[in-house]
Design a protein around this motif. Structure first.
Motif, PDB file in Angstrom:
ATOM      1  N   ALA A 135       5.674  11.790  -0.643  1.00  0.00           N
ATOM      2  CA  ALA A 135       5.740  13.009  -0.906  1.00  0.00           C
ATOM      3  C   ALA A 135       4.473  13.721  -1.350  1.00  0.00           C
ATOM      4  CB  ALA A 135       7.026  13.444  -1.856  1.00  0.00           C
ATOM      5  N   PHE A 136       3.556  12.986  -2.065  1.00  0.00           N
ATOM      6  CA  PHE A 136       2.438  13.515  -2.561  1.00  0.00           C
ATOM      7  C   PHE A 136       1.618  14.248  -1.105  1.00  0.00           C
ATOM      8  CE2 PHE A 136       1.313  12.620  -6.937  1.00  0.00           C
ATOM      9  CZ  PHE A 136       2.389  11.783  -7.181  1.00  0.00           C
ATOM     10  N   ASP A 137       1.744  13.463  -0.125  1.00  0.00           N
ATOM     11  CA  ASP A 137       1.018  13.911   1.089  1.00  0.00           C
ATOM     12  C   ASP A 137       1.433  15.705   1.528  1.00  0.00           C
ATOM     13  OD1 ASP A 137      -0.602  12.042   1.868  1.00  0.00           O
ATOM     14  OD2 ASP A 137       0.573  11.011   3.549  1.00  0.00           O
TER      15      ASP A 137
ATOM     16  N   ALA B  38       0.775  -1.132  -0.180  1.00  0.00           N
ATOM     17  CA  ALA B  38       0.074  -0.074   0.108  1.00  0.00           C
ATOM     18  C   ALA B  38       0.853   1.287  -0.072  1.00  0.00           C
ATOM     19  CB  ALA B  38      -0.937  -0.057   1.362  1.00  0.00           C
ATOM     20  N   GLY B  39       1.849   1.154   0.767  1.00  0.00           N
ATOM     21  CA  GLY B  39       2.900   2.118   0.354  1.00  0.00           C
ATOM     22  C   GLY B  39       3.567   2.735  -0.920  1.00  0.00           C
ATOM     23  N   ASN B  40       3.210   1.824  -1.769  1.00  0.00           N
ATOM     24  CA  ASN B  40       3.627   2.236  -3.065  1.00  0.00           C
ATOM     25  C   ASN B  40       2.544   2.922  -3.954  1.00  0.00           C
ATOM     26  OD1 ASN B  40       5.063  -0.961  -2.818  1.00  0.00           O
ATOM     27  ND2 ASN B  40       6.360   0.818  -3.618  1.00  0.00           N
ATOM     28  N   ILE B  41       1.296   3.114  -3.151  1.00  0.00           N
ATOM     29  CA  ILE B  41       0.553   3.580  -4.001  1.00  0.00           C
ATOM     30  C   ILE B  41      -0.343   4.925  -3.607  1.00  0.00           C
ATOM     31  CG2 ILE B  41      -2.142   3.085  -4.439  1.00  0.00           C
ATOM     32  CD1 ILE B  41      -1.505  -0.082  -4.822  1.00  0.00           C
ATOM     33  N   VAL B  42      -0.480   5.728  -4.430  1.00  0.00           N
ATOM     34  CA  VAL B  42      -1.283   6.956  -4.093  1.00  0.00           C
ATOM     35  C   VAL B  42      -2.508   7.198  -5.011  1.00  0.00           C
ATOM     36  CG1 VAL B  42       0.220   8.408  -5.719  1.00  0.00           C
ATOM     37  CG2 VAL B  42      -1.266   9.486  -3.974  1.00  0.00           C
ATOM     38  N   VAL B  43      -3.642   7.274  -4.291  1.00  0.00           N
ATOM     39  CA  VAL B  43      -4.975   7.463  -5.025  1.00  0.00           C
ATOM     40  C   VAL B  43      -5.072   9.040  -5.030  1.00  0.00           C
ATOM     41  CG1 VAL B  43      -7.401   7.065  -4.949  1.00  0.00           C
ATOM     42  CG2 VAL B  43      -5.861   5.379  -4.054  1.00  0.00           C
ATOM     43  N   GLY B  44      -5.615   9.573  -6.262  1.00  0.00           N
ATOM     44  CA  GLY B  44      -5.876  10.881  -6.471  1.00  0.00           C
ATOM     45  C   GLY B  44      -7.269  10.959  -7.404  1.00  0.00           C
ATOM     46  N   GLU B  45      -7.519  12.355  -7.664  1.00  0.00           N
ATOM     47  CA  GLU B  45      -8.712  12.789  -8.236  1.00  0.00           C
ATOM     48  C   GLU B  45      -8.356  12.391 -10.007  1.00  0.00           C
ATOM     49  OE1 GLU B  45      -6.852  14.664  -6.018  1.00  0.00           O
ATOM     50  OE2 GLU B  45      -8.201  15.886  -5.369  1.00  0.00           O
ATOM     51  N   GLY B  46      -8.392  11.320 -10.138  1.00  0.00           N
ATOM     52  CA  GLY B  46      -7.928  10.721 -11.476  1.00  0.00           C
ATOM     53  C   GLY B  46      -6.559  10.780 -12.221  1.00  0.00           C
TER      54      GLY B  46
END
Lengths: 365, 365
Positions: free
Chosen positions: A241-243, A83-91
């Motif tokens: 870093a996305f956070d 899960a630490g390899n994944i970032v979810v976003g607005e498309g």
């Protein structure tokens, strides 16, 4: 004197990456009967996803989970990573913007294909990046040439879409893996895999490789374009870093529920793949009847070679629109000799088949 | 060597503006029985909005209209302005980020209240802005002091939330209008009106005034926090500039449909206002039974003065959470002597009433 814009926004042109079909419908004063221009998936999402979204609609008073925890866990299982390899976003569009913001300072160089995804270019320009463009080769993006150009120019980032939008072509795993192997240690490749569910095979890339960020979508194979949800797979340090910059509560809670259900319905995904494959054949048949060839496609759309120049193809696009059929076309020469037709249900392809002869005749004028 | 972050992201701390209740639930290993911490609206959206979202779920294969045309037309009628005064975005949080990006260069000064909305601060830091903070005065934001500080510091932007989060207070129209009148010609005020539907009256501000951008939400009074949709009202030139940087296809199509339906259901909004008003009375009664006072509120939450310091209030928040009741608290002294309790249905307020005495006793422990 009024409040002035910041330096980069002040320098940007008033531009829009894509005009939406609703705007075109308002201009023509009538709805389209075939919506085949945005690579949406007219076969629709999984019924389980629709049901999950309907149920979630009543719970929409709650913010979605800002960590996207449950979806990330499911995606990690699905992708064989953590899960630490994944970032979810607005498309993917939203994630592309965040990735550029995270990596690109004003003046930094970024390499993409000449005729590649305009929304990526929009984001690079939007953060002051300097775009360098590598031409298509035989109507395909040229992965090794992209990486070589980026390395030579000291670029921070290189963008590659595989399977490719807008042409539909696909590089097999070994080509992508060779391009990744050629990446300098300090360069990030954005590997846009929005259409990957339609590809015959996936490249093997270490999810911990800090040089690659793979983008995935629920808009295409999963038929949820309007839900605005996608994800990226990358090294944990980059993902974390996305956070620092993302809109933490930005993902729609209804979309989270729908995506989770869609991911679990592999039977529906298989059905979609079969329907899309059949629609590609149908589009090729329609093209052939009209004396036109199509390009190979590993996506849910087909580039139809109209055999002329960009102006000729544009007249066909306009002629189709006038007859209620929305398609788009590639945006640079010589790829813009084609029109790009999304796979859709028979009724929409029927409308395309009906309109194409007149649109062609009109374009030949 | 790995790809390095751009200058500003590299300088940012690993921080998250808010920890979501789902994360807290996972930590405690059990769901909350009362979700009263995020100023969500537990009374829920209009049934018409839910129905519109359910219907739209089946159409989610389409991207939403990137121009948000129909919703902007409806909002313009609702707000008594032109559609050219309105930009729709992914909630106020998303619009705040875009507004900062449009106006603030690295090093530019931005003024807000010390203890104001952390997500705004997050965005300002995220674009390298320098935050200057003005203290609350009598538990209220101080509009004229904010503007004066901003003018004195040559700030590009000043943020004011009215009605106020996290304290719930409200300035009458003439106070806001006086602050607007005092704005320098080249300064932008972000007037965050996420809670404005709960306020007794609205300030009159010329929508063409280039110095003010009013932010509105569907997350609070309209009960659609999970839909991620909000709007801003401002001068056409500023509104148009959002097109330079926004994620054009970023607004969820289901949310667009829900927002349009919610906007049309003024009867439900009236019902919500009445329910919220009754819940505020109930929260005050629960506080009084426990020997605590509440602050005046023109929002859908109530700040309960716990009479101690921030550590004392934090122990109460933790004690409530341990008993299944999620609330939050203001984030700076002396406002952090309070806990912030969202209005919700009786069953949730019952849970709060049940848990508060033990949480108080534990905090006094």
């Amino acid at each position: 004197m009024t409040p002035r814009l910041a330096t980069i926004p002040a320098s940007l042109p008033d531009s829009v990456p894509f005009v939406g079909p609703e705007t075109l419908e308002r201009r023509r004063g009538a709805p389209f009967c075939a919506r085949l221009g945005a690579n949406e998936n007219g076969f629709g999402p999984s019924p389980l996803a629709i049901e999950a979204m309907r149920a979630a609609a009543a719970e929409v008073w709650k913010y979605g989970d800002p960590t996207n925890h449950d979806l990330k866990q499911a995606l990690a299982r699905h992708c064989g990573c953590d899960a630490g390899n994944i970032v979810v976003g607005e498309g993917v569009d939203g994630l592309l913007g965040l990735a550029v913001r995270l990596l690109v300072d004003a003046g930094d160089r970024v390499v993409t294909s000449d005729g590649g995804y305009p929304t990526f270019d929009f984001h690079v320009a939007g953060f002051g990046g300097q775009l360098l463009r590598v031409p298509y080769r035989d109507d395909m993006q040229d992965p090794l040439a992209l990486v070589a150009r980026a390395a030579g120019a000291g670029a921070r980032m290189v963008y590659l879409c595989n399977p490719d939008n807008p042409m539909g072509g696909w590089h097999p795993p070994e080509v992508i893996e060779a391009a990744v192997a050629a990446l300098p240690a300090d360069m990030l490749m954005i590997l846009d895999e929005a259409y990957v569910e339609f590809a015959p095979a996936l490249p093997r890339i270490d999810p911990a490789d800090p040089r690659v960020l793979r983008m995935r979508s629920f808009s295409k194979a999963h038929g949820m374009a309007g839900a605005r949800i996608g994800y990226a797979i990358g090294a944990p340090s980059l993902v974390a870093a996305f956070d620092r910059v993302r809109n933490h509560f930005g993902v729609n809670g209804v979309a989270q529920a729908g995506a989770l259900a869609a991911l679990g319905d592999s039977a529906h995904l298989g059905l979609t793949r079969a329907r899309v494959a059949a629609a590609r054949v149908r589009i090729a048949e329609i093209a052939a009847v009209n004396g036109l060839a199509v390009l190979p496609s590993a996506t849910n759309f087909v580039a139809v070679d109209c055999g002329g120049d960009g102006d000729f193809a544009r007249r066909i696009v306009e002629g189709l629109a006038a007859r209620g059929v929305f398609v788009r076309m590639p945006w640079v020469a010589p790829q813009n000799r084609c029109i790009r037709v999304s796979c859709g249900p028979d009724s929409e392809l029927d409308a395309f088949a009906d309109a194409l002869p007149e649109a062609l005749a009109g374009a030949r004028g």
